[in-house]
Scaffold this motif. Structure first.
Motif, PDB file in Angstrom:
ATOM      1  N   LYS A 104       0.077   5.329   9.834  1.00 49.34           N
ATOM      2  CA  LYS A 104      -0.059   4.223  10.775  1.00 49.34           C
ATOM      3  C   LYS A 104       1.285   3.663  11.223  1.00 49.34           C
ATOM      4  O   LYS A 104       1.457   3.290  12.396  1.00 49.34           O
ATOM      5  CB  LYS A 104      -0.881   3.112  10.124  1.00 49.34           C
ATOM      6  N   ARG A 105       2.269   3.620  10.317  1.00 51.98           N
ATOM      7  CA  ARG A 105       3.516   2.908  10.602  1.00 51.98           C
ATOM      8  C   ARG A 105       4.732   3.802  10.847  1.00 51.98           C
ATOM      9  O   ARG A 105       5.654   3.410  11.559  1.00 51.98           O
ATOM     10  CB  ARG A 105       3.825   1.946   9.446  1.00 51.98           C
ATOM     11  N   ASP A 153      -1.937   6.892   4.236  1.00 45.22           N
ATOM     12  CA  ASP A 153      -2.600   6.126   5.303  1.00 45.22           C
ATOM     13  C   ASP A 153      -1.626   5.176   6.002  1.00 45.22           C
ATOM     14  O   ASP A 153      -1.557   5.117   7.229  1.00 45.22           O
ATOM     15  CB  ASP A 153      -3.772   5.320   4.731  1.00 45.22           C
ATOM     16  N   VAL A 154      -0.871   4.423   5.191  1.00 46.14           N
ATOM     17  CA  VAL A 154       0.069   3.454   5.756  1.00 46.14           C
ATOM     18  C   VAL A 154       1.195   4.185   6.494  1.00 46.14           C
ATOM     19  O   VAL A 154       1.632   3.769   7.574  1.00 46.14           O
ATOM     20  CB  VAL A 154       0.633   2.524   4.668  1.00 46.14           C
ATOM     21  N   SER A 155       1.668   5.292   5.926  1.00 46.12           N
ATOM     22  CA  SER A 155       2.728   6.074   6.570  1.00 46.12           C
ATOM     23  C   SER A 155       2.257   6.622   7.908  1.00 46.12           C
ATOM     24  O   SER A 155       3.015   6.631   8.887  1.00 46.12           O
ATOM     25  CB  SER A 155       3.169   7.228   5.660  1.00 46.12           C
ATOM     26  N   SER A 167      -3.400   5.897  -0.173  1.00 47.60           N
ATOM     27  CA  SER A 167      -2.992   4.655   0.486  1.00 47.60           C
ATOM     28  C   SER A 167      -1.616   4.814   1.124  1.00 47.60           C
ATOM     29  O   SER A 167      -1.404   4.397   2.269  1.00 47.60           O
ATOM     30  CB  SER A 167      -2.961   3.507  -0.530  1.00 47.60           C
ATOM     31  N   HIS A 168      -0.704   5.438   0.396  1.00 43.43           N
ATOM     32  CA  HIS A 168       0.640   5.652   0.921  1.00 43.43           C
ATOM     33  C   HIS A 168       0.593   6.505   2.197  1.00 43.43           C
ATOM     34  O   HIS A 168       1.268   6.201   3.188  1.00 43.43           O
ATOM     35  CB  HIS A 168       1.522   6.328  -0.126  1.00 43.43           C
ATOM     36  N   PHE A 170       3.883  -5.390   8.246  1.00 45.68           N
ATOM     37  CA  PHE A 170       4.865  -4.476   8.830  1.00 45.68           C
ATOM     38  C   PHE A 170       5.877  -5.261   9.656  1.00 45.68           C
ATOM     39  O   PHE A 170       5.504  -6.131  10.447  1.00 45.68           O
ATOM     40  CB  PHE A 170       4.145  -3.460   9.712  1.00 45.68           C
ATOM     41  N   GLY A 181       0.798  -1.224   0.000  1.00 52.22           N
ATOM     42  CA  GLY A 181       0.000   0.000   0.000  1.00 52.22           C
ATOM     43  C   GLY A 181       0.823   1.263   0.000  1.00 52.22           C
ATOM     44  O   GLY A 181       0.321   2.359   0.279  1.00 52.22           O
ATOM     45  N   THR A 182       2.122   1.150  -0.315  1.00 55.44           N
ATOM     46  CA  THR A 182       2.995   2.324  -0.356  1.00 55.44           C
ATOM     47  C   THR A 182       3.899   2.270  -1.590  1.00 55.44           C
ATOM     48  O   THR A 182       3.983   1.252  -2.275  1.00 55.44           O
ATOM     49  CB  THR A 182       3.915   2.408   0.884  1.00 55.44           C
TER      50      THR A 182
END
Length: 407
Positions: free
Chosen positions: A219-220, A215-217, A212-213, A241, A167-168
């Protein structure tokens, strides 16, 4: 006869009063024209200096990157260096402020060689830095349709690094041996190219990739205390992850200053492009954490957790990036007190960067001193770096526009 003389006197007095009023108005108008803001004074000096430096650079495919201590001139790099787009971007900003055709011609000259980035396979995520800072500013200021085509092609090239599983966008393809499938906080800045392309004739999927990128960034890469990892590692096959690391910072759990800046600016920009409130909230919390940890002199050390502080190097580039991010954040917020909070934080950073301590003056060909690139690698420590100048120019221009609206 007396009446005639009296009338003449009245006419003379009226004429004198009229002349005085006109002169007063002219004086006031002149004063309004000549009084300049602090950022305009710095921009004036920067434009003069940039024209001089431009005249000394002979090859359009060689781009300023850093200046070695004790030297005056820029060390240059080639087209495929991740910093190649910043010098033409600096020239575009200088042209935007001055409307000087010499600077415009220089910006065009140094932008043109970067066309190849849009049409060759992507070997890193920095396509955005290289092409959007150069062609993006060029298109914004000129409307050149050829620039638009190149920007759209560059967005498609950047998108080839996107993994639907993770997703990134993969940041460093050539470093997968060390970081597996990796995504770095810097990459948030390159999403702007995808957002721009999606609404200017490109594939609408580019927007979805950027969201999406982000969102994942969020979160992580963003830690619970709202400091930021530099790198996150994923399992490429499952998208799972694995871990967070801080490659260019002091330690994996430390707060690397420039990374915090990429996060503040990147999430504020992502909110502007999407309206997703969680991006705005994240940008605010990242900004608050940065402000809370600033040292007394108001300019960040390269890493907030370096145990050698206060004998650790500063990073003017981080201050410039954060200033731009704070201005972006201020413009997106509706609450007047919050707008003022981040506007004032940005102003403070810009004022400190505009001091004799950080302005290069006659020391060398850069605008700013005291940036730090990759401290753990013993690279570019306490020297001028081109992206510091780029974001400094951007911050000055953005602040000038904001203040002109408030007059």
């Amino acid at each position: 006869m007396r009446i005639f003389k009296l009338a003449s006197v009245v006419i003379c007095i009226a004429s004198l009063l009229s002349c005085n009023n006109q002169n007063k108005k002219k004086s006031e108008d002149t004063a309004m024209v000549t009084v300049k803001t602090n950022e305009e004074i710095v921009l004036d000096k920067s434009v003069v200096k940039l024209k001089e430096v431009l005249g000394s650079l002979k090859y359009a495919d060689s781009f300023p990157r850093n200046i070695t201590k004790g030297q005056k001139e820029w060390n240059v790099v080639g087209v495929r260096d991740w910093c190649s787009g910043f010098w033409p971007g600096v020239l575009w900003y200088a042209y935007e402020y001055s409307n000087d055709e010499v600077l415009k011609a220089g910006a065009e000259k140094f932008t043109e060689p970067l066309k190849t980035i849009a049409y060759t396979p992507a070997d890193n995520h920095d396509v955005g830095f290289m092409v959007y800072c150069s062609y993006g500013n060029g298109y914004r200021l000129t409307g050149n349709e050829e620039y638009k085509k190149i920007l759209l092609a560059a967005a498609d090239t950047l998108a080839t690094l996107y993994s639907p599983k993770v997703g990134t966008i993969l940041s460093w393809p050539n470093m997968k041996h060390e970081f597996k499938y990796n995504t770095i906080i810097d990459n948030m800045m390159n999403l702007e190219l995808l957002f721009w392309a999606a609404k200017n004739g490109g594939d609408k999927k580019l927007y979805d990739m950027a969201v999406s990128h982000a969102d994942v960034s969020m979160k992580r890469l963003v830690r619970p205390d709202y400091s930021i990892y530099h790198v996150t590692c994923f399992d490429e096959k499952t998208g799972e992850f694995i871990e967070g690391k801080t490659h260019q910072g002091y330690a994996d759990e430390s707060m690397w200053a420039r990374g915090q800046g990429w996060g503040i600016y990147g999430f504020a920009m992502s909110y502007r492009e999407t309206g997703k409130e969680e991006y705005l909230a994240t940008a605010q919390k990242l900004a608050d954490h940065f402000i809370e940890r600033l040292p007394e002199d108001g300019i960040p050390y390269w890493d907030f957790d370096d145990p050698k502080i206060p004998n650790a190097p500063k990073d003017a580039s981080a201050a410039g990036v954060v200033a731009c991010g704070m201005l972006e954040l201020s413009e997106q917020l509706k609450d007047e007190k919050l707008k003022e909070k981040y506007l004032n934080a940005a102003k403070d950073l810009i004022t400190r960067l505009s001091s004799d301590e950080y302005l290069s003056g006659n020391t060398n060909d850069a605008l700013l001193l005291h940036s730090t690139g990759h401290f753990p690698n013993n690279s570019e420590i306490d020297v001028p770096i081109i992206y510091a100048d780029y974001y400094f120019m951007e911050a000055l221009l953005r602040l000038r526009k904001i203040e002109s609206k408030n007059i």
